[in-house]
Design a protein around this motif. Structure first.
Motif, PDB file in Angstrom:
ATOM      1  N   UNK A   1     -12.177 -13.281   1.883  1.00 34.67           N
ATOM      2  CA  UNK A   1     -10.780 -13.353   1.450  1.00 34.67           C
ATOM      3  C   UNK A   1      -9.863 -13.091   2.641  1.00 34.67           C
ATOM      4  N   UNK A   2      -8.659 -13.586   2.547  1.00 33.89           N
ATOM      5  CA  UNK A   2      -7.671 -13.364   3.597  1.00 33.89           C
ATOM      6  C   UNK A   2      -6.848 -12.116   3.279  1.00 33.89           C
ATOM      7  N   UNK A   3      -6.097 -11.680   4.264  1.00 36.06           N
ATOM      8  CA  UNK A   3      -5.227 -10.514   4.064  1.00 36.06           C
ATOM      9  C   UNK A   3      -4.238 -10.775   2.929  1.00 36.06           C
ATOM     10  N   UNK A   4      -3.697 -11.978   2.873  1.00 38.18           N
ATOM     11  CA  UNK A   4      -2.733 -12.323   1.824  1.00 38.18           C
ATOM     12  C   UNK A   4      -3.386 -12.261   0.443  1.00 38.18           C
ATOM     13  N   UNK A   5      -4.615 -12.727   0.357  1.00 37.11           N
ATOM     14  CA  UNK A   5      -5.318 -12.694  -0.929  1.00 37.11           C
ATOM     15  C   UNK A   5      -5.608 -11.258  -1.368  1.00 37.11           C
ATOM     16  N   UNK A   6      -5.997 -10.410  -0.433  1.00 34.37           N
ATOM     17  CA  UNK A   6      -6.210  -8.995  -0.771  1.00 34.37           C
ATOM     18  C   UNK A   6      -4.902  -8.343  -1.205  1.00 34.37           C
ATOM     19  N   UNK A   7      -3.814  -8.685  -0.528  1.00 33.10           N
ATOM     20  CA  UNK A   7      -2.494  -8.149  -0.895  1.00 33.10           C
ATOM     21  C   UNK A   7      -2.134  -8.564  -2.328  1.00 33.10           C
ATOM     22  N   UNK A   8      -2.323  -9.837  -2.629  1.00 36.70           N
ATOM     23  CA  UNK A   8      -2.003 -10.332  -3.976  1.00 36.70           C
ATOM     24  C   UNK A   8      -2.922  -9.716  -5.028  1.00 36.70           C
ATOM     25  N   UNK A   9      -4.185  -9.519  -4.662  1.00 35.61           N
ATOM     26  CA  UNK A   9      -5.117  -8.861  -5.567  1.00 35.61           C
ATOM     27  C   UNK A   9      -4.651  -7.428  -5.837  1.00 35.61           C
TER      28      UNK A   9
END
Length: 59
Positions: free
Chosen positions: A1-9
């Motif tokens: 996962x990307x940083x943005x995806x972890x943030x959204x998660x």
């Protein structure tokens, strides 16, 4: 996962009141991108948790 995806998660978990998991997701996002908006989100969530849920950090 990307940083943005972890943030959204993390945001999704926070909305579900899954605080510990949200912090973990924000932490992963920060590890991947130290300039991620997760830095602010994690700090804000930790401030809230320190105020309301002191037992979460001190079982």
């Amino acid at each position: 996962m990307t940083a943005q995806e972890y943030y959204e998660q993390g945001n999704a978990l926070r909305r579900q009141s899954r605080w510990g998991e949200a912090i973990n997701s924000y932490t992963r996002a920060i590890e991947l991108d130290p300039d991620s908006p997760a830095v602010t989100a994690k700090r804000m969530l930790e401030d809230i948790m320190n105020y309301y849920c002191k037992d979460l950090y001190n079982p």
